[in-house]
Design an enzyme around this catalytic site. Structure first.
Site, PDB file in Angstrom:
ATOM      1  N   LYS A   1       0.796  -1.234   0.000  1.00 49.01           N
ATOM      2  CA  LYS A   1       0.000   0.000   0.000  1.00 49.01           C
ATOM      3  C   LYS A   1       0.828   1.285   0.000  1.00 49.01           C
ATOM      4  CE  LYS A   1      -3.452  -0.931  -0.561  1.00 49.01           C
ATOM      5  NZ  LYS A   1      -3.929  -1.570  -1.829  1.00 49.01           N
TER       6      LYS A   1
ATOM      7  N   SER B   1      -4.180   2.961   4.656  1.00 52.90           N
ATOM      8  CA  SER B   1      -4.431   2.327   3.366  1.00 52.90           C
ATOM      9  C   SER B   1      -4.429   0.797   3.502  1.00 52.90           C
ATOM     10  CB  SER B   1      -3.364   2.780   2.369  1.00 52.90           C
ATOM     11  OG  SER B   1      -3.630   2.259   1.098  1.00 52.90           O
TER      12      SER B   1
ATOM     13  N   HIS C   1       6.827  -7.401  -2.409  1.00 50.54           N
ATOM     14  CA  HIS C   1       6.681  -6.730  -1.110  1.00 50.54           C
ATOM     15  C   HIS C   1       7.658  -7.325  -0.091  1.00 50.54           C
ATOM     16  CE1 HIS C   1       3.279  -4.454  -2.351  1.00 50.54           C
ATOM     17  NE2 HIS C   1       2.388  -5.418  -2.333  1.00 50.54           N
TER      18      HIS C   1
HETATM   19  P1  A3P Z   1      -5.124   4.869  -0.519  1.00 53.77           P
HETATM   20  O1  A3P Z   1      -5.703   3.632   0.091  1.00 53.77           O
HETATM   21  O2  A3P Z   1      -4.579   5.802   0.512  1.00 53.77           O
HETATM   22  O3  A3P Z   1      -6.070   5.570  -1.446  1.00 53.77           O
HETATM   23  P2  A3P Z   1      -0.424  -0.162  -3.674  1.00 53.77           P
HETATM   24  O4  A3P Z   1      -0.488   0.029  -5.136  1.00 53.77           O
HETATM   25  O5  A3P Z   1       0.955  -0.275  -3.136  1.00 53.77           O
HETATM   26  O6  A3P Z   1      -1.328  -1.268  -3.231  1.00 53.77           O
HETATM   27  O7  A3P Z   1      -0.952   1.181  -2.992  1.00 53.77           O
HETATM   28  C1  A3P Z   1      -2.295   1.571  -3.070  1.00 53.77           C
HETATM   29  C2  A3P Z   1      -2.416   2.983  -2.577  1.00 53.77           C
HETATM   30  O8  A3P Z   1      -1.838   3.858  -3.557  1.00 53.77           O
HETATM   31  C3  A3P Z   1      -3.862   3.420  -2.416  1.00 53.77           C
HETATM   32  O9  A3P Z   1      -3.838   4.429  -1.393  1.00 53.77           O
HETATM   33  C4  A3P Z   1      -4.137   4.009  -3.782  1.00 53.77           C
HETATM   34  O10 A3P Z   1      -5.242   4.848  -3.850  1.00 53.77           O
HETATM   35  C5  A3P Z   1      -2.838   4.761  -4.011  1.00 53.77           C
HETATM   36  N1  A3P Z   1      -2.629   5.087  -5.431  1.00 53.77           N
HETATM   37  C6  A3P Z   1      -2.680   4.261  -6.482  1.00 53.77           C
HETATM   38  N2  A3P Z   1      -2.509   4.942  -7.636  1.00 53.77           N
HETATM   39  C7  A3P Z   1      -2.353   6.237  -7.288  1.00 53.77           C
HETATM   40  C8  A3P Z   1      -2.168   7.439  -8.038  1.00 53.77           C
HETATM   41  N3  A3P Z   1      -2.112   7.427  -9.378  1.00 53.77           N
HETATM   42  N4  A3P Z   1      -2.047   8.597  -7.361  1.00 53.77           N
HETATM   43  C9  A3P Z   1      -2.114   8.623  -6.014  1.00 53.77           C
HETATM   44  N5  A3P Z   1      -2.303   7.517  -5.252  1.00 53.77           N
HETATM   45  C10 A3P Z   1      -2.420   6.337  -5.887  1.00 53.77           C
END
Ligand code: A3P
Length: 296
Positions: free
Chosen positions: A48, A140, A110
């Protein structure tokens, strides 16, 4: 992909000193012996922290022009295999990576640094690590575990926060993860360490420094196009990047592209939780030069 079965919630157990679930340990022999290539790019993150965001940036930087059909027909998790993953009804991460037709291969993990297959270091593969401030990261992760049935039951917010601080969540302690990779950078120059907050504040600058690290030259027009495509709203709408094709995730509980903000932790932490968090944080981070911002 429709053949992926919705798995029951897995149990958490300790594996090589790290809390894990069987979906990430079942394929360990193959994972340990995974053959990396010198031009591979390993995208490493604590869960996340912005994995999908940086994965899509790299995908577009390398293949946006040469393989746009792939991008519009194959979801990001097929284009950027999740190395340690081994879910029922889906090819394992190592299989997907071994069968990737493109070069360089973009591979997601991860794993804490000490568990990465040694071949990556032997081949001197490039690594892009993304870290996110602990407070937004835990929020998140909490929402993600609520909606993702491939993960253990998170319990309520207070319980999850305590587990996170104790490092008793899948992939272990956030502190060990971000600090372990930060240490690695000192002896492994092919590692580019990025922060989610920097990407949120200045995506142009971050794409620029990625290009420098990867020795890529892309025209301003190409870069601008990429920057538009990786905006939160664009990725949320895009079926190939929003994970809507994964049946283990229940978007009615919370969408994968949830908020994409720096500072959403303020809507979750009570004053008492914040104070306790800061106390633990100070202790655990006292020996590192790594600095995070919790607002921008
Ligand atoms: P939130 O839950 O705070 O919205 P991962 O890809 O490592 O699983 O992380 C997911 C997190 O990154 C989520 O955070 C998601 O919304 C955010 N995320 C994914 N794409 C994004 C983007 N283009 N800009 C900003 N945040 C992004």
């Amino acid at each position: 992909i429709s053949s992926i079965k919705s798995p029951s919630r897995p149990e958490i157990f300790e594996f090589a000193g790290i809390p894990m679930i069987s979906y990430f340990t079942k394929n360990w022999e193959k994972l340990k012996n995974f053959q990396a290539r010198p031009d591979d790019i390993l995208i490493a993150t604590y869960p996340k922290a912005g994995t999908t965001w940086v994965s899509y940036i790299l995908d577009l930087l390398y293949f946006g022009k040469v393989d746009p059909n792939g991008q519009s027909s194959l979801p990001i998790y097929m284009r950027v295999p999740f190395l340690e993953s081994c879910f029922p009804g889906m090819p394992s991460g190592t299989e997907l990576a071994d069968n990737l037709p493109n070069s360089p291969r973009l591979i997601k993990t991860h794993l804490p640094v000490q568990l990465v297959p040694k071949s990556f270091w032997e081949q001197n593969s490039r690594v892009v690590y993304v870290a996110r401030n602990a407070k937004d990261n835990v929020v998140s992760y909490f929402h993600s575990d609520r909606m993702n049935h491939g993960q253990p039951e998170p319990g309520d917010w207070n319980t999850f926060l305590e587990d996170f601080l104790k490092g008793e969540v899948v992939f272990g302690s956030w502190f060990d993860h971000v600090c372990g990779w930060w240490e690695k950078k000192k002896t492994y120059p092919n590692l580019h360490y990025m922060l989610y907050e920097d990407m949120a504040k200045d995506i142009n600058g971050e794409v620029e420094s990625l290009c420098t690290f990867l020795k890529l030259s892309r025209s301003d027009e190409e870069k601008n196009k990429i920057i538009n495509s990786v905006q939160f709203d664009a990725m949320k709408q895009n079926k190939m990047t929003n994970y809507s094709t994964i049946p283990t995730m229940d978007f009615k509980i919370s969408p994968f592209m949830r908020k994409g903000k720096v500072g959403d932790w303020k809507n979750h932490f009570t004053l008492a939780q914040n104070e306790q968090f800061d106390e633990v944080y100070k202790q655990k981070m006292k020996n590192t030069t790594l600095n995070f911002r919790t607002k921008i």
